[in-house]
Write a protein that holds these residues in place. Structure first.
Motif: not given
Length: 322
Positions: A111, A158, A161, A176
């Protein structure tokens, strides 16, 4: 084309963004020795081909040991697949292994905020930090968390966020699918929207930025707002003040949840930190729970600038060679 080597090998770090592919040859000290860039195609096949050409351009000039690929999107925990990238045509694709097969070099996937955080940890503003949150502010907000010097990825790869924490119920719509996300008020995109909203609320205001928006609303960018603020434009200065407030709001939430000793502000908007960071620190202090009774995180701007993700990806690729 280059062979596997030890930790002293040169590696390539690639930052794959929605508009451009940027790649750099990086040495073991985090120094950028050479760079290449190409536009980002909007379909998967041409994007793969553009990546191959960019890597080969650098491999032709240097002996390369491995490649690190930094992407804004959901990377699974073992970094074998890119699950989703909002600005790229890849979805649930093993992009690292596919690129490795095509170019004949080891490739790791990361990422982009994690890559930038690792670079700042190894060579920049987070050197010596223990628990560090990196907030990369550009088109949106990317974030990374390091705990005792190790990247924290969460159960599914992830975390964290932070850009999609809701700060305004039923607020601005976000790509989103939610409304009121932090990045809709604190990003380069948010700077543009805030300036336009302020102008709509005061249509007779006369500033250079107001005149530019009136002539061509589509020409306004976050960089232009920051530049106008640097020149003393009243509308732009109010826009930056609003940005600073929302940055402080989000950082107070980050501080309450993670209790870091350091926050690093990275990304394209970090280049304008002189316009907002002191005000954001004041908002952060005011809004932090029990601020008078606890140590607060230091807040620094990036030392590596927009090269951080490339440097970090290259360094992670070097680590993977061991």
């Amino acid at each position: 084309m280059g062979t596997r080597a030890g930790t002293s090998a040169l590696t390539i770090g690639i930052d794959v963004g929605g508009t451009s592919i940027r790649a750099s040859v990086v040495d073991a000290d985090g120094q950028v020795l050479d760079s290449a860039q190409a536009p980002t195609p909007q379909s998967a096949g041409p994007l793969d081909e553009a990546l191959d050409r960019t890597v080969r351009e650098l491999v032709d000039r240097h002996r390369i040991g491995a490649v690190g690929l930094a992407v804004a999107g959901f990377v699974n925990r073992d970094r074998s697949r890119l699950r989703f990238a909002p600005h790229l045509p890849w979805a649930d694709v093993p992009v690292a292994s596919e690129l490795s097969d095509r170019i004949g070099l080891p490739v790791i996937l990361e990422h982009d905020a994690n890559a930038a955080a690792w670079a700042e940890h190894r060579f920049g503003a987070a050197s010596g930090g223990g628990n560090v949150v990196t907030v990369a502010i550009g088109t949106g907000i990317g974030a990374a968390l390091m705990i005792d010097g190790a990247l924290y990825r969460g159960s599914h790869g992830v975390a964290p966020e932070l850009g999609h924490l809701q700060v305004v119920p039923d607020g601005r719509a976000c790509a989103c699918g939610k409304r009121g996300c932090w990045e809709r008020y604190c990003s380069g995109t948010a700077l543009v929207q805030t300036a336009i909203e302020m102008l709509a609320a005061n249509p007779d205001e006369s500033t250079v930025l107001a005149s530019e928006v009136a002539r061509d609303p589509g020409s306004l960018t976050g960089r232009r707002v920051a530049g106008a603020a640097q020149d003393g434009d009243k509308l732009a200065l109010r826009t930056m003040a609003d940005f600073a407030q929302w940055l402080g709001v989000g950082l107070a939430m980050v501080g309450d949840v993670f209790d870091p000793d350091l926050v690093v502000i990275a990304g394209g908007v970090a280049s304008s930190a002189g316009l907002y960071l002191d005000d954001a620190r004041e908002h952060y202090t005011r809004l932090s729970t029990g601020a008078r009774h606890r140590p607060r995180a230091r807040i620094r701007r990036t030392q590596l600038g927009e090269a951080a993700a490339m440097i970090g990806a290259a360094e992670l690729a070097r680590v993977a060679l061991d």
